[in-house]
Design an enzyme around this catalytic site. Structure first.
Site, PDB file in Angstrom:
ATOM      1  N   ASP A  13       0.818  -1.220   0.000  1.00 59.05           N
ATOM      2  CA  ASP A  13       0.000   0.000   0.000  1.00 59.05           C
ATOM      3  C   ASP A  13       0.850   1.267   0.000  1.00 59.05           C
ATOM      4  OD1 ASP A  13      -2.280  -1.515   0.025  1.00 59.05           O
ATOM      5  OD2 ASP A  13      -2.627  -1.325   2.172  1.00 59.05           O
ATOM      6  N   ARG A  93       0.620   3.614  16.757  1.00 55.97           N
ATOM      7  CA  ARG A  93       0.266   4.614  15.736  1.00 55.97           C
ATOM      8  C   ARG A  93       0.555   6.057  16.141  1.00 55.97           C
ATOM      9  NH1 ARG A  93       0.931   0.738  12.715  1.00 55.97           N
ATOM     10  NH2 ARG A  93      -0.838  -0.469  12.004  1.00 55.97           N
ATOM     11  N   ASP A 122      -6.750   2.644  11.729  1.00 58.34           N
ATOM     12  CA  ASP A 122      -5.477   3.353  11.681  1.00 58.34           C
ATOM     13  C   ASP A 122      -5.595   4.761  11.122  1.00 58.34           C
ATOM     14  OD1 ASP A 122      -4.057   1.381  12.930  1.00 58.34           O
ATOM     15  OD2 ASP A 122      -3.546   0.329  11.086  1.00 58.34           O
ATOM     16  N   SER A 171      -2.448  -8.957   4.810  1.00 53.46           N
ATOM     17  CA  SER A 171      -1.901  -7.695   5.259  1.00 53.46           C
ATOM     18  C   SER A 171      -1.326  -7.960   6.645  1.00 53.46           C
ATOM     19  CB  SER A 171      -3.023  -6.662   5.316  1.00 53.46           C
ATOM     20  OG  SER A 171      -2.605  -5.581   6.108  1.00 53.46           O
TER      21      SER A 171
END
Ligand code: ARG
Length: 394
Positions: A13, A93, A122, A171
């Site tokens: 990505d 994050r 996210d 993923s």
């Protein structure tokens, strides 16, 4: 010159984002930032190589120590768990976002970009922090509504070696605390996952036939030693990931409620997290009072919810953390955990602050004169008995 700073993992990505930011968004310069929160060395190397090759400037920032000290340690103190998820990615994050935002300021870029989709958590976690810095946010995956298939073709057209193939389309997100595997066949929750999705843990059937007992020492709610050997946090977590993984500890297969309301099937492996959270909770049970425990459970849940939602800049987060830190002043002692074929169970514990007293509770002691309990017992359940009498019309 227009410049954008991209949070870069080196995966499909975010790699596709680099040419997209030039072609579709017209940026003259794309700067990539990879924040090292304990992902595998090979991944960091790949990110660094790809970043250097494809972007205009690449940064790799080592944030492992900060991740452990300022994020994982507070998580352990809070018994960090959202619906049974140990929050490994959620907690990383904000740290990643801050590092990326700091590069944006340094590079004089007014835009930042991330590779999150519009379906997950996210995007919320990253953007909440980015917005603190007044940065324009670009989210190509979300804005262009891209599919994995399209991305793979687009990458190939741009001569970019594709990190994901069509037959293993998971993923994967990995850091020191947790590894998550999503997508592909796992999206059908009625499918049993293939063993090959796991990297850190063996399957319990393949784990050693004899158990291993590990002693973990805590000081003020934070692990400081394993088997009486002092270790820094990073070393300690890596050690427990290895040992726990060898015994097949820490696999989780769950349905999770994302912030947006979507339910997702999630697979995780996190041996150290399972061992440390199990041990920490047990030590609290020894040391904290019944009322503290009951109240802290509520606080812990609220804390986990804020972390899961990426709302760690909330004043409530600060307040809850202060309460948690206060309780941890006595969470000092050791816990022995037995690792065996996928399970991590506490088998012994001790603390100078334990509220347990063998002298008092033992069948063999007469420190407490038991006859005083009779008065207590007479009142115990009084209202219930009264209610039963009324019900029976007595
Ligand atoms: N479900 C978790 C969360 O929302 C983990 C997400 C990890 N992402 C991934 N691409 N595997 O925090």
């Amino acid at each position: 010159m227009s410049k954008v700073v991209l949070a870069y993992s080196g995966g499909l990505d975010t790699t596709v984002c680099i040419p997209l930011l030039r072609e579709r968004y017209g940026f003259d310069s794309v700067v990539t930032v990879t924040v090292d929160v304990g992902q595998p060395e090979e991944d960091l190397k790949v990110a660094e190589e790809r970043g250097r090759k494809i972007s205009d400037r690449h940064y790799t920032i080592d944030a492992k120590e900060e991740f452990v000290e300022s994020y994982i340690f507070p998580l352990i103190k809070a018994n960090g768990s959202y619906e049974g998820y140990t929050l490994g990615h959620a907690i990383a994050r904000p740290l990643i976002a801050r590092k990326v935002a700091e590069v944006a300021l340094k590079e004089n870029a007014d835009s930042v970009a991330h590779g999150c989709t519009g379906k997950g958590n996210d995007q919320l976690r990253f953007e909440n922090i980015f917005r603190e810095y007044d940065l324009r946010i670009i989210a190509p995956m979300r804005e262009l509504n891209l599919t994995r298939e399209w991305e793979i073709d687009y990458a190939r057209e741009h001569g970019i070696q594709v990190p994901a193939s069509r037959d293993k389309p998971w993923s994967i997100d990995e850091n020191l605390w947790s590894r998550s595997i999503e997508g592909g066949e796992l999206e059908d929750p009625s499918n049993i996952p293939e063993d090959e999705i796991y990297r850190w843990t063996v399957s319990p059937e393949e784990a050693p036939d004899s158990p291993e007992v590990i002693k973990i020492t805590f000081e003020n709610g934070v692990p400081v030693a394993v088997n009486d050997e002092e270790m820094d946090g990073l070393e300690l977590i890596r050690f427990l990931n290895r040992e726990g993984g060898r015994h097949g500890v820490g696999r989780v297969d769950m349905i999770e409620d994302r912030v947006l309301g979507l339910k997702a099937r999630e697979n995780y492996e996190h041996p150290a997290a399972t061992i440390l959270l199990t041990a920490h909770r047990d030590l609290e049970q020894l040391v904290l009072s019944r009322r503290e425990l009951k109240f802290k459970e509520i606080v812990d849940q609220e804390w986990a919810d804020l972390v899961y939602s990426g709302l760690v800049n909330e004043p409530l987060y600060e307040a809850l953390t202060s309460f948690i830190d206060k309780t941890q002043e006595r969470v000092t002692g050791w816990v022995k955990v037995r690792l065996f074929k996928g399970s991590a169970s506490v088998v012994a514990r001790d603390s100078p602050y334990g509220l347990y007293s063998k002298e008092i509770v033992s069948f063999d002691s007469d420190i407490i004169d038991q006859k005083y309990a009779e008065g207590f017992s007479r009142f115990h359940g009084f209202q219930g008995r009264f209610y039963q009498r009324i019900r029976k019309g007595e």
